[in-house]
Design a protein around this motif. Structure first.
Motif, short mmCIF file in Angstrom:
data_model
loop_
_atom_site.label_atom_id
_atom_site.label_comp_id
_atom_site.label_asym_id
_atom_site.label_seq_id
_atom_site.Cartn_x
_atom_site.Cartn_y
_atom_site.Cartn_z
N GLU A 6 -45.05 5.48 -109.61
CA GLU A 6 -45.64 6.62 -110.33
C GLU A 6 -44.55 7.59 -110.76
OE1 GLU A 6 -48.94 10.21 -109.66
OE2 GLU A 6 -48.49 8.77 -108.06
N ILE A 7 -44.72 8.15 -111.93
CA ILE A 7 -43.84 9.19 -112.47
C ILE A 7 -44.68 10.42 -112.76
CG2 ILE A 7 -42.35 9.87 -114.39
CD1 ILE A 7 -41.01 7.88 -112.66
N GLN A 8 -44.21 11.57 -112.31
CA GLN A 8 -44.87 12.83 -112.62
C GLN A 8 -43.91 13.71 -113.41
OE1 GLN A 8 -46.58 14.93 -109.33
NE2 GLN A 8 -48.28 13.51 -109.10
N LEU A 9 -44.40 14.20 -114.54
CA LEU A 9 -43.64 15.14 -115.35
C LEU A 9 -44.11 16.55 -115.03
CD1 LEU A 9 -43.64 13.28 -118.79
CD2 LEU A 9 -41.93 13.18 -116.97
N LEU A 10 -43.23 17.38 -114.50
CA LEU A 10 -43.54 18.76 -114.13
C LEU A 10 -43.14 19.68 -115.28
CD1 LEU A 10 -42.38 18.86 -110.39
CD2 LEU A 10 -44.64 18.37 -111.31
N VAL A 11 -44.12 20.34 -115.83
CA VAL A 11 -43.90 21.24 -116.96
C VAL A 11 -43.94 22.67 -116.44
CG1 VAL A 11 -44.66 21.92 -119.26
CG2 VAL A 11 -45.04 19.57 -118.47
#
Length: 294
Positions: free
Chosen positions: A247-252
């Motif tokens: 899993e990859i999470q992009l934190l904005v």
């Protein structure tokens, strides 16, 4: 007079109390007689006015102290019983009003520390919302949620006892008054085209924050100078997090005005996710292979 007589008639004294009263009366008469005799002796035999006045005052205070000491010795057992009764009543009162005492203590604690004010968004244990009222016993918040990552008001009001502020930490999400930081995550699978999503998220965040970004930068700079803090950059950024191997999470992270966090987040997500589908990442050599087959 009839009521007084009826009251006195209803008062019953035990033999021990009567004996103590008689002893106290004898002590009182004795002390007063001795004080009168000593004062008479001092006035007759002391010629100096200053010395006579000094001795009269000292003798009066000495006999008063003797009277108090004698009364304590006479009534010592009863005073001890009374003190134990008072202590028992005090302990029972504290136990019965423990929560109220903790609420008052929590009110003093949050007021003295300045942990939050009206309008701030706080979280205490599982309670999260905007503060709309404060009192000595409780704090009222307008619930925000559901969960810790959402920013919509549920329409429910939560009344939090101030006793929680004594034992639980308070999270204040309203760090600043005019601008604040907002962070949200966008999950992807490892095989998705998350680099393209990262670039589009950053471009969309910059475009939505551009109208007030310079103003937010100046405000954060003033806030850092005032509080002696190193304030992070207000420029939008998108970072990568890998919570699990697949899993990859992009934190904005963006700077926004208070009360516009949910609106800004939804605008960025709607713009990026409606632009294209990131669910499948096409291999680089796939177009060439398709042309050769044709």
């Amino acid at each position: 007079m009839s009521e007084i007589q009826a009251f006195l008639a209803g008062v019953v004294l035990s033999d021990s109390v009567i004996g103590l009263l008689i002893s106290s009366l004898i002590l009182l008469i004795t002390v007063f007689l001795l004080r009168g005799l000593s004062a008479r002796f001092i006035r007759r035999h002391v010629q100096s006015p200053e010395l006579r006045g000094k001795w009269l005052v000292n003798s009066r205070n000495g006999f008063l102290l003797l009277l108090l000491l004698g009364l304590v010795l006479i009534w010592g057992e009863e005073l001890r019983t009374l003190a134990l009764s008072i202590v028992a009543i005090a302990v029972a009162f504290v136990v019965a009003t423990k929560e109220l005492i903790l609420c008052f203590t929590g009110s003093l604690l949050k007021s003295g520390s300045g942990s939050f004010k009206l309008g701030d968004r706080i979280q205490v244990k599982d309670f999260r919302g905007d503060v709309i009222d404060q009192s000595l016993l409780a704090t009222t918040i307008l619930e925000v949620g559901p969960g810790k990552l959402h920013h919509q008001r549920t329409g429910r009001i939560i009344v939090i006892p101030n006793a929680l502020f004594v034992s639980e930490p308070v999270i204040n999400e309203s760090f600043a008054d005019d601008f604040e930081f907002h962070v949200f995550s966008v999950p992807f699978k490892r095989e998705d085209d998350w680099p393209a999503a990262q670039q589009l998220l950053l471009e969309s965040a910059v475009r939505h924050c551009a109208p007030y970004l310079e103003q937010a930068r100046r405000y954060m700079s003033r806030l850092g100078s005032k509080r002696g803090l190193t304030v992070p950059s207000v420029d939008p950024r998108v970072t990568i997090q890998v919570p699990t191997p697949g899993e990859i999470q992009l934190l904005v992270r963006v700077a926004t005005r208070p009360g516009q966090r949910s609106q800004l987040e939804q605008s960025i997500l709607s713009e990026v996710l409606s632009a294209r589908d990131f669910s499948v990442r096409r291999p680089p050599d796939e177009p060439a292979a398709s042309a050769a087959a044709d």
